[in-house]
Design an enzyme around this catalytic site. Sequence first.
Site, short mmCIF file in Angstrom:
data_model
loop_
_atom_site.label_atom_id
_atom_site.label_comp_id
_atom_site.label_asym_id
_atom_site.label_seq_id
_atom_site.Cartn_x
_atom_site.Cartn_y
_atom_site.Cartn_z
N ASP A 11 31.09 -20.78 -4.86
CA ASP A 11 32.14 -21.61 -5.44
C ASP A 11 32.86 -20.78 -6.50
OD1 ASP A 11 33.50 -23.96 -5.64
OD2 ASP A 11 31.99 -24.98 -6.85
N GLU A 33 36.64 -34.79 -1.92
CA GLU A 33 35.69 -35.37 -2.88
C GLU A 33 36.23 -36.67 -3.46
OE1 GLU A 33 34.02 -32.76 -5.85
OE2 GLU A 33 33.11 -34.45 -6.94
N GLU A 93 39.11 -24.96 -5.66
CA GLU A 93 39.63 -26.32 -5.84
C GLU A 93 41.15 -26.33 -5.89
OE1 GLU A 93 37.87 -28.15 -9.29
OE2 GLU A 93 35.83 -27.77 -8.59
N LYS A 153 34.72 -21.16 -1.84
CA LYS A 153 35.42 -22.43 -1.98
C LYS A 153 36.23 -22.39 -3.26
CE LYS A 153 33.28 -26.38 -3.42
NZ LYS A 153 34.07 -26.70 -4.61
N ASP A 174 29.70 -24.50 -8.58
CA ASP A 174 29.76 -24.25 -10.02
C ASP A 174 29.21 -25.47 -10.77
OD1 ASP A 174 31.86 -25.98 -9.64
OD2 ASP A 174 33.33 -24.82 -10.78
N SER A 175 28.80 -26.51 -10.02
CA SER A 175 28.04 -27.61 -10.62
C SER A 175 26.75 -27.08 -11.22
CB SER A 175 27.75 -28.70 -9.58
OG SER A 175 27.17 -28.16 -8.41
O1 KIV Z 1 30.28 -27.32 -7.69
C1 KIV Z 1 30.01 -28.15 -6.82
O2 KIV Z 1 28.86 -28.46 -6.54
C2 KIV Z 1 31.12 -28.77 -6.13
C3 KIV Z 1 30.89 -30.14 -5.61
C4 KIV Z 1 31.02 -31.12 -6.72
C5 KIV Z 1 31.81 -30.47 -4.52
O3 KIV Z 1 32.19 -28.23 -6.10
#
Ligand code: KIV
Length: 283
Positions: free
Chosen positions: A85, A184, A117, A115, A46-47
Site C-alpha cells: 500500500d 471502500e 488511494e 495500491k 498502511d493501516s
Molecule cells: O491500509 C489498508 O488496510 C487499506 C484498507 C483500509 C482498504 O487501505
Amino acid sequence: MARKKSILDLYKMKEEGEKLTWITAYDFPMASFAEQAGMDMILVGDSLGMVVLGYKGTVPVTMEDCISHCQAVRRGAPNTFAMGDMPFGSYQISDEDAVRNAVRFLKESDMDAVKLEGGVRVASRIKAISEAGIVVCGHIGLTPQSSGALGGFKAQGRKVSGARDMIRDALAVQDAGARMILLEAMPPELTAFITELLDIPVYGIGAGLPCDGQLIICGDMLGLFQAFTPKFVKQYANVAEICVNAMKAYVDDVKHSAFPEDKHVYHIQDSIEDFEKLFDEFR
Ligand code: KIV
C-alpha cells in the site's frame, strides 16, 4: 504447496464468478496464517499505522515502514499474491516520485502489486506506475489517507451527487490502467453498478456483497484492534481477550511461583555433589 496466483488467475476467478478472499497482514506470523488459511491475496496496508504502530491514522506511515513490513509479509507468505500500500506522501508529489516509490515495493520487498488511494485526482499516477509495468490496484470511496478532507471515516456515495463522483473515479482508475480496484464503505447498490460497469475486478471492504471479492483488516476480524470497530466488520475471533487473559494468568503464576514448573527447566547432567563442589570454589 499451492502455486502463487498471478494477475491472470485473479482475472480468471472474476470470469468464473469465484469470489476472491483478501486480508491485510503486516508481519511474518499473520502472513503465514493467511497463507495457511488459503487466502487469495494479502494487502500490506498502511493501516499498519493504526493496527500495529499505534498511530491515530495512516498519515504518519513512511515508505520505510511499509517496505520493512512488506518484507516480513513476503517471508511469511512466499506463495500468496501480495500487494504493498503506497503510504501518504509516496505518490502525492509527482508521477516520477510515484513510480520511484512503486518500484521500491517490487525491488525491495518482492510485492506483486501496489495500491494507491484516489480516482480522477491520481489518474496520472496510476498511468505512470502501470506504464512502468507494475500492477496497480485503485482504491476509491472512503480513502483513509484523506479522511481529514472527507470529514472523518465516513461512508461515501450514499447520495446521488457523491455516487456520481464515485462512478467517475472508478472509470478514471480503470482508464488509467489499474488492473483492479477496491471500493471502500459505499452502499451495495453503487457497488453492484460499478462492478457491472467496469471490466477489471472490483473488490470491496464495507461495500456489500455485489462485487468480485472481499477485503478485511486482520486486526478487525481477529479482534486485535481495540480503538474502534467499523460497522462493516465481522469479528471472527477475540484475540485481544485471549492475549490479555493469557498474560493475566502468567502474571498470577509468576507472582505465586507457579511458573516455571519442573518440566520447564533444564536439569543438571552431573551429580549435585559435583555442582556443590563447584559452587564452593566461588563462595
Ligand atoms: O491500509 C489498508 O488496510 C487499506 C484498507 C483500509 C482498504 O487501505
